[in-house]
Design an enzyme around this catalytic site. Structure first.
Site, PDB file in Angstrom:
ATOM      1  N   ASP A   1       0.834  -1.204   0.000  1.00 48.23           N
ATOM      2  CA  ASP A   1       0.000   0.000   0.000  1.00 48.23           C
ATOM      3  C   ASP A   1       0.864   1.248   0.000  1.00 48.23           C
ATOM      4  O   ASP A   1       0.475   2.306   0.489  1.00 48.23           O
ATOM      5  CB  ASP A   1      -0.935  -0.008   1.212  1.00 48.23           C
ATOM      6  CG  ASP A   1      -2.052   1.003   1.074  1.00 48.23           C
ATOM      7  OD1 ASP A   1      -2.629   1.400   2.106  1.00 48.23           O
ATOM      8  OD2 ASP A   1      -2.335   1.434  -0.070  1.00 48.23           O
TER       9      ASP A   1
ATOM     10  N   LYS B   1       3.007   3.145  -5.681  1.00 46.72           N
ATOM     11  CA  LYS B   1       2.440   2.125  -6.581  1.00 46.72           C
ATOM     12  C   LYS B   1       3.486   1.602  -7.562  1.00 46.72           C
ATOM     13  O   LYS B   1       3.455   0.448  -7.945  1.00 46.72           O
ATOM     14  CB  LYS B   1       1.226   2.682  -7.308  1.00 46.72           C
ATOM     15  CG  LYS B   1       0.200   3.356  -6.367  1.00 46.72           C
ATOM     16  CD  LYS B   1      -0.101   2.535  -5.124  1.00 46.72           C
ATOM     17  CE  LYS B   1      -0.735   3.367  -4.019  1.00 46.72           C
ATOM     18  NZ  LYS B   1      -0.767   2.649  -2.723  1.00 46.72           N
TER      19      LYS B   1
ATOM     20  N   ASP C   1      -3.170  -2.945  -2.672  1.00 48.28           N
ATOM     21  CA  ASP C   1      -4.242  -1.945  -2.724  1.00 48.28           C
ATOM     22  C   ASP C   1      -4.074  -1.089  -3.983  1.00 48.28           C
ATOM     23  O   ASP C   1      -2.987  -1.035  -4.567  1.00 48.28           O
ATOM     24  CB  ASP C   1      -4.190  -1.053  -1.473  1.00 48.28           C
ATOM     25  CG  ASP C   1      -5.426  -0.152  -1.371  1.00 48.28           C
ATOM     26  OD1 ASP C   1      -5.336   0.904  -0.721  1.00 48.28           O
ATOM     27  OD2 ASP C   1      -6.472  -0.497  -1.958  1.00 48.28           O
ATOM     28  N   ASN C   2      -5.139  -0.440  -4.416  1.00 50.97           N
ATOM     29  CA  ASN C   2      -5.100   0.608  -5.446  1.00 50.97           C
ATOM     30  C   ASN C   2      -4.712   0.140  -6.843  1.00 50.97           C
ATOM     31  O   ASN C   2      -4.021   0.857  -7.588  1.00 50.97           O
ATOM     32  CB  ASN C   2      -4.161   1.737  -5.028  1.00 50.97           C
ATOM     33  CG  ASN C   2      -4.462   2.252  -3.648  1.00 50.97           C
ATOM     34  OD1 ASN C   2      -3.629   2.124  -2.742  1.00 50.97           O
ATOM     35  ND2 ASN C   2      -5.656   2.817  -3.472  1.00 50.97           N
TER      36      ASN C   2
ATOM     37  N   GLU D   1     -11.345   4.186  -1.174  1.00 51.87           N
ATOM     38  CA  GLU D   1     -11.785   4.525   0.190  1.00 51.87           C
ATOM     39  C   GLU D   1     -12.621   5.810   0.198  1.00 51.87           C
ATOM     40  O   GLU D   1     -12.262   6.819  -0.392  1.00 51.87           O
ATOM     41  CB  GLU D   1     -10.590   4.671   1.144  1.00 51.87           C
ATOM     42  CG  GLU D   1      -9.475   5.575   0.662  1.00 51.87           C
ATOM     43  CD  GLU D   1      -8.377   4.813  -0.074  1.00 51.87           C
ATOM     44  OE1 GLU D   1      -8.682   3.800  -0.719  1.00 51.87           O
ATOM     45  OE2 GLU D   1      -7.223   5.254  -0.032  1.00 51.87           O
TER      46      GLU D   1
HETATM   47  O1  LIG Z   1      -0.266   6.970  -2.746  1.00 53.39           O
HETATM   48  C1  LIG Z   1      -0.895   6.216  -2.016  1.00 53.39           C
HETATM   49  N1  LIG Z   1      -0.292   5.508  -1.077  1.00 53.39           N
HETATM   50  C2  LIG Z   1       1.165   5.609  -0.909  1.00 53.39           C
HETATM   51  C3  LIG Z   1       1.552   6.862  -0.085  1.00 53.39           C
HETATM   52  C4  LIG Z   1       3.033   7.086  -0.057  1.00 53.39           C
HETATM   53  C5  LIG Z   1       3.750   5.855   0.492  1.00 53.39           C
HETATM   54  C6  LIG Z   1       5.188   6.188   0.825  1.00 53.39           C
HETATM   55  N2  LIG Z   1       5.763   5.039   1.489  1.00 53.39           N
HETATM   56  C7  LIG Z   1       5.266   4.455   2.578  1.00 53.39           C
HETATM   57  C8  LIG Z   1       6.073   3.391   2.932  1.00 53.39           C
HETATM   58  C9  LIG Z   1       7.102   3.331   2.001  1.00 53.39           C
HETATM   59  C10 LIG Z   1       8.211   2.484   1.850  1.00 53.39           C
HETATM   60  N3  LIG Z   1       9.067   2.704   0.828  1.00 53.39           N
HETATM   61  C11 LIG Z   1       8.838   3.716  -0.038  1.00 53.39           C
HETATM   62  C12 LIG Z   1       7.759   4.573   0.054  1.00 53.39           C
HETATM   63  C13 LIG Z   1       6.895   4.367   1.094  1.00 53.39           C
HETATM   64  C14 LIG Z   1      -2.390   6.158  -2.129  1.00 53.39           C
HETATM   65  C15 LIG Z   1      -3.037   7.187  -2.822  1.00 53.39           C
HETATM   66  C16 LIG Z   1      -4.433   7.196  -2.926  1.00 53.39           C
HETATM   67  C17 LIG Z   1      -5.126   8.292  -3.644  1.00 53.39           C
HETATM   68  C18 LIG Z   1      -4.555   9.561  -3.685  1.00 53.39           C
HETATM   69  C19 LIG Z   1      -5.204  10.597  -4.340  1.00 53.39           C
HETATM   70  C20 LIG Z   1      -6.443  10.371  -4.938  1.00 53.39           C
HETATM   71  F1  LIG Z   1      -7.083  11.388  -5.560  1.00 53.39           F
HETATM   72  C21 LIG Z   1      -7.019   9.123  -4.906  1.00 53.39           C
HETATM   73  C22 LIG Z   1      -6.351   8.079  -4.259  1.00 53.39           C
HETATM   74  C23 LIG Z   1      -5.193   6.155  -2.359  1.00 53.39           C
HETATM   75  C24 LIG Z   1      -4.531   5.121  -1.684  1.00 53.39           C
HETATM   76  O2  LIG Z   1      -5.230   4.088  -1.133  1.00 53.39           O
HETATM   77  C25 LIG Z   1      -3.132   5.110  -1.572  1.00 53.39           C
HETATM   78  O3  LIG Z   1      -2.543   4.063  -0.921  1.00 53.39           O
HETATM   79 MG   LIG Z   2      -3.964   2.517  -0.588  1.00 49.70          MG
END
Ligand SMILES: O=C(NCCCCCn1ccc2cnccc21)c1cc(-c2ccc(F)cc2)cc(O)c1O
Ligand SMILES: [Mg+2]
Length: 214
Positions: free
Chosen positions: A141, A144, A169-170, A199
């Site tokens: 998660d 991506k 996810d996603n 979500e």
């Molecule tokens: O970007 C998403 N998640 C990732 C966030 C950053 C993770 C960074 N990070 C964490 C641990 C880690 C370890 N290594 C490297 C990097 C690491 C996300 C976005 C949306 C979304 C956003 C805008 C919209 F308009 C609609 C939907 C919905 C989701 O469910 C999501 O999960």
């Molecule tokens: Mg997610």
């Protein structure tokens, strides 16, 4: 300096949730993010798919990439058997104290270890530094575009065993096309797609389950 959205989510949990009751913490976050401020928690609809997959895996050691506020860590950890544990990787330092506090309120701090860093740096450390043999369940998660390379890295580090279950996810929104291309064309994985919704939104999304066949 005014508070962040994540701090406001913590405030809401701290004020409204029943201490030691994971369900009340999840309900509080879902209510707050459904009514006031959208946030990227896996949420209550996709959360049911996560629950079912965790129950199927019944993991002793689980890994999550993307802790955020700890919502999915609570969903996973509340289903773990005694002595089972969840390792959760988060790279954004401002989220970590908030996730730790929310997980503490849920009464699940003993089961969850939050690891700060990038997945590509942490995965190679899991065996030696975090005493992991193999992972029974992995929830993807985080970024991506890291789903595919990190899945390959998990394989290369010998962290997957016959029957390890990955859940991503996603898959539709924001989307993880490289991951889908990789996992569905790789005969070592049995893949299942679960069409669902983003979500707190009426926007289509999907989760992908991939069972490693070794
Ligand atoms: O970007 C998403 N998640 C990732 C966030 C950053 C993770 C960074 N990070 C964490 C641990 C880690 C370890 N290594 C490297 C990097 C690491 C996300 C976005 C949306 C979304 C956003 C805008 C919209 F308009 C609609 C939907 C919905 C989701 O469910 C999501 O999960
Ligand atoms: Mg997610």
């Amino acid at each position: 300096m005014d508070q962040s959205k994540e701090q406001r989510i913590l405030n809401s949990v701290s004020y409204n949730a029943v201490k030691g009751d994971p369900e009340s913490v999840l309900n509080c976050i879902d209510k707050y993010c459904g009514q006031y401020e959208w946030a990227m928690n896996v949420g209550d609809e996709k959360g049911i798919i996560l629950d079912k997959t965790v129950e199927e895996a019944d993991p002793t050691v689980a890994l999550e990439m993307g802790t955020y506020c700890g919502y999915s860590a609570i969903r996973i950890a509340r289903l773990l058997k005694p002595n089972a544990r969840l390792l959760s990787i988060e790279f954004n330092p401002e989220f970590i104290p908030i996730a730790k506090e929310i997980i503490e309120i849920a009464g699940l701090s003993e089961k969850v270890t939050i690891i700060e860093g990038h997945s590509q740096d942490i995965i190679p450390q899991l065996k030696k530094k975090y005493e992991v043999e193999t992972l029974d369940f992995v929830f993807l998660d985080h970024w991506k575009e890291r789903y595919a390379p990190d899945t390959i890295l998990l394989e290369e580090c010998g962290l997957l065993r016959k029957g390890s279950i990955l859940l991503a996810d996603n898959i539709v929104y924001p989307g993880a096309p490289e991951f889908i291309k990789y996992i569905r064309s790789n005969s070592r994985y049995e893949c299942t797609s679960y069409p669902t919704f983003l979500e707190y939104m009426k926007v289509e999304d999907a989760m992908e389950k991939a069972v490693y066949m070794g």
